[in-house]
Design an enzyme around this catalytic site. Sequence first.
Site, PDB file in Angstrom:
ATOM      1  N   SER A   1       3.064  -2.219  10.364  1.00  0.00           N
ATOM      2  CA  SER A   1       4.577  -2.128  10.772  1.00  0.00           C
ATOM      3  C   SER A   1       5.121  -3.577  10.341  1.00  0.00           C
ATOM      4  O   SER A   1       6.055  -4.117  11.361  1.00  0.00           O
ATOM      5  CB  SER A   1       4.959  -1.662  12.032  1.00  0.00           C
ATOM      6  OG  SER A   1       4.535  -0.291  12.247  1.00  0.00           O
TER       7      SER A   1
ATOM      8  N   GLU B   1      -5.596  -4.980  10.401  1.00  0.00           N
ATOM      9  CA  GLU B   1      -4.482  -3.951  10.735  1.00  0.00           C
ATOM     10  C   GLU B   1      -4.836  -3.218  11.959  1.00  0.00           C
ATOM     11  O   GLU B   1      -5.727  -2.024  12.017  1.00  0.00           O
ATOM     12  CB  GLU B   1      -4.382  -2.681   9.592  1.00  0.00           C
ATOM     13  CG  GLU B   1      -4.111  -3.463   8.069  1.00  0.00           C
ATOM     14  CD  GLU B   1      -3.710  -2.625   7.312  1.00  0.00           C
ATOM     15  OE1 GLU B   1      -2.554  -2.793   6.713  1.00  0.00           O
ATOM     16  OE2 GLU B   1      -4.440  -1.426   7.177  1.00  0.00           O
TER      17      GLU B   1
ATOM     18  N   HIS C   1      -9.768   1.365   4.806  1.00  0.00           N
ATOM     19  CA  HIS C   1      -8.486   1.518   5.488  1.00  0.00           C
ATOM     20  C   HIS C   1      -8.447   2.514   6.721  1.00  0.00           C
ATOM     21  O   HIS C   1      -9.515   3.235   6.605  1.00  0.00           O
ATOM     22  CB  HIS C   1      -7.281   1.915   4.606  1.00  0.00           C
ATOM     23  CG  HIS C   1      -5.821   1.924   5.159  1.00  0.00           C
ATOM     24  ND1 HIS C   1      -5.699   2.986   6.207  1.00  0.00           N
ATOM     25  CD2 HIS C   1      -4.914   0.896   5.165  1.00  0.00           C
ATOM     26  CE1 HIS C   1      -4.499   2.622   6.461  1.00  0.00           C
ATOM     27  NE2 HIS C   1      -3.932   1.601   5.806  1.00  0.00           N
TER      28      HIS C   1
ATOM     29  N   GLY D   1       2.070   2.230  10.665  1.00  0.00           N
ATOM     30  CA  GLY D   1       3.176   3.423  10.695  1.00  0.00           C
ATOM     31  C   GLY D   1       3.758   3.724  12.020  1.00  0.00           C
ATOM     32  O   GLY D   1       4.553   4.834  11.960  1.00  0.00           O
TER      33      GLY D   1
ATOM     34  N   GLY E   1       2.573  -1.305   4.304  1.00  0.00           N
ATOM     35  CA  GLY E   1       2.852   0.191   3.926  1.00  0.00           C
ATOM     36  C   GLY E   1       4.183   0.585   3.772  1.00  0.00           C
ATOM     37  O   GLY E   1       4.767   0.441   2.622  1.00  0.00           O
ATOM     38  N   GLY E   2       4.988   1.128   4.751  1.00  0.00           N
ATOM     39  CA  GLY E   2       6.294   1.820   4.641  1.00  0.00           C
ATOM     40  C   GLY E   2       7.151   0.772   4.045  1.00  0.00           C
ATOM     41  O   GLY E   2       7.832   1.505   2.972  1.00  0.00           O
TER      42      GLY E   2
ATOM     43  N   ASN F   1       0.686  -1.202   0.199  1.00  0.00           N
ATOM     44  CA  ASN F   1       0.014  -0.055  -0.088  1.00  0.00           C
ATOM     45  C   ASN F   1       0.958   1.140  -0.066  1.00  0.00           C
ATOM     46  O   ASN F   1       1.365   1.594   0.940  1.00  0.00           O
ATOM     47  CB  ASN F   1      -0.829   0.029   1.256  1.00  0.00           C
ATOM     48  CG  ASN F   1      -1.679   1.337   1.302  1.00  0.00           C
ATOM     49  OD1 ASN F   1      -1.927   2.129   0.667  1.00  0.00           O
ATOM     50  ND2 ASN F   1      -2.594   1.219   2.520  1.00  0.00           N
ATOM     51  N   TRP F   2       1.013   1.750  -1.099  1.00  0.00           N
ATOM     52  CA  TRP F   2       2.076   3.051  -1.223  1.00  0.00           C
ATOM     53  C   TRP F   2       1.378   4.209  -0.689  1.00  0.00           C
ATOM     54  O   TRP F   2       2.112   5.165  -0.434  1.00  0.00           O
ATOM     55  CB  TRP F   2       2.097   2.949  -2.862  1.00  0.00           C
ATOM     56  CG  TRP F   2       3.063   2.080  -3.502  1.00  0.00           C
ATOM     57  CD1 TRP F   2       3.535   1.023  -2.755  1.00  0.00           C
ATOM     58  CD2 TRP F   2       3.529   2.005  -4.705  1.00  0.00           C
ATOM     59  NE1 TRP F   2       4.192   0.139  -3.680  1.00  0.00           N
ATOM     60  CE2 TRP F   2       4.198   0.846  -5.134  1.00  0.00           C
ATOM     61  CE3 TRP F   2       3.337   3.014  -5.816  1.00  0.00           C
ATOM     62  CZ2 TRP F   2       4.763   0.490  -6.008  1.00  0.00           C
ATOM     63  CZ3 TRP F   2       3.925   2.556  -7.045  1.00  0.00           C
ATOM     64  CH2 TRP F   2       4.723   1.298  -7.309  1.00  0.00           C
ATOM     65  N   LYS F   3       0.110   4.265  -0.388  1.00  0.00           N
ATOM     66  CA  LYS F   3      -0.481   5.471   0.364  1.00  0.00           C
ATOM     67  C   LYS F   3      -0.282   6.706  -0.727  1.00  0.00           C
ATOM     68  O   LYS F   3      -0.144   6.626  -2.061  1.00  0.00           O
ATOM     69  CB  LYS F   3      -0.047   5.611   1.662  1.00  0.00           C
ATOM     70  CG  LYS F   3      -0.170   4.292   2.456  1.00  0.00           C
ATOM     71  CD  LYS F   3      -0.077   4.618   3.932  1.00  0.00           C
ATOM     72  CE  LYS F   3      -0.368   3.334   4.809  1.00  0.00           C
ATOM     73  NZ  LYS F   3      -0.352   3.442   6.188  1.00  0.00           N
TER      74      LYS F   3
ATOM     75  N   GLU G   1      -7.006   4.713   7.834  1.00  0.00           N
ATOM     76  CA  GLU G   1      -6.966   6.221   7.523  1.00  0.00           C
ATOM     77  C   GLU G   1      -8.150   6.932   6.527  1.00  0.00           C
ATOM     78  O   GLU G   1      -8.442   7.838   7.133  1.00  0.00           O
ATOM     79  CB  GLU G   1      -5.554   6.223   6.618  1.00  0.00           C
ATOM     80  CG  GLU G   1      -4.449   6.031   7.446  1.00  0.00           C
ATOM     81  CD  GLU G   1      -3.346   5.549   6.653  1.00  0.00           C
ATOM     82  OE1 GLU G   1      -3.105   5.405   5.423  1.00  0.00           O
ATOM     83  OE2 GLU G   1      -2.342   5.019   7.289  1.00  0.00           O
TER      84      GLU G   1
HETATM   85  P1  PGA Z   1       2.621   0.121   7.796  1.00  0.00           P
HETATM   86  O1  PGA Z   1       1.177   0.599   7.017  1.00  0.00           O
HETATM   87  O2  PGA Z   1       3.239  -1.153   7.129  1.00  0.00           O
HETATM   88  O3  PGA Z   1       3.287   1.297   7.230  1.00  0.00           O
HETATM   89  O4  PGA Z   1       2.371   0.263   9.253  1.00  0.00           O
HETATM   90  C1  PGA Z   1       0.331  -0.549   6.603  1.00  0.00           C
HETATM   91  C2  PGA Z   1      -0.859   0.021   6.123  1.00  0.00           C
HETATM   92  O5  PGA Z   1      -1.547   0.959   6.600  1.00  0.00           O
HETATM   93  O6  PGA Z   1      -1.550  -0.561   5.272  1.00  0.00           O
END
Ligand code: PGA
Length: 251
Positions: free
Chosen positions: A214, A168, A96, A174, A235-236, A9-11, A98
């Site tokens: 994470s 998640e 998600h 993050g 994500g990251g 997930n590149w956001k 967010e």
């Molecule tokens: P993260 O994000 O790996 O940076 O914690 C995961 C996500 O939000 O899908």
Amino acid sequence: MRKKIVAGNWKMNLDFAGAEELAAAVAERLEGEKLQCEVVICPPALYLEMATDFAEESVLKVGAQNVSNRDNGAFTGEISAAMLASLDVDYCIVGHSERRKYFHEDNAFLAGKVDKLLDHGLTPIYCCGELLEEREKENHFNIVEQQISEGLFHLNDSEFYNLVIAYEPVWAIGTGRTASPEQAQEIHAFIRGLIIKKYGRELADETTLLYGGSCNAKNARELFSQPDVDGGLIGGASLKATEFVQVVNSF
Ligand code: PGA
């Protein structure tokens, strides 16, 4: 369709050149690898066509990060499931944390997005997971049950079959703070149990459950070795080709 999946997930990151470079680097590193899982990249919507071009020539699959709950028409700024389907996008993240937090998307609203995706042959990656204070109050099972039942349990068996769920925990996204493999397994088994109760064991055994929060090259192997963890939403660590491919190779 219980398969192992690692989805990046590149956001809202990278400019076009950077996104192209990352997609190329991931595709190149995966070439010729004996993969144990399906690999999905979820770039910003603007870069989906570039990503599906790479996907045509590689093992990569492509996911969007969001979709409208409407079919078409006067919804400025929105992107429909039909549009995603017309670009050969395979997956779409829905719900998600967010989007739940910053755009106030609730379970009933997200159920509509899931429906649109399924109508157009895309696989929703439906996200669930509790806030830190909810876990501290030991309310996480209730929260996750509500997110899943309100967002997904209107589906019939064949619709549910075409779905992926990502757990998640919000406190792990993050933050560098990952759920322990035992915590992940506990809640993944709980989610599978909910599906057994609603749809029966056969369908539950076919459902892919991803862990996200994470997850990185250091902890992926232990997380993915849990019996009910079928891969990850990353994500990251998906923004660095080498690390993402290490996660992909963690089965
Ligand atoms: P993260 O994000 O790996 O940076 O914690 C995961 C996500 O939000 O899908």
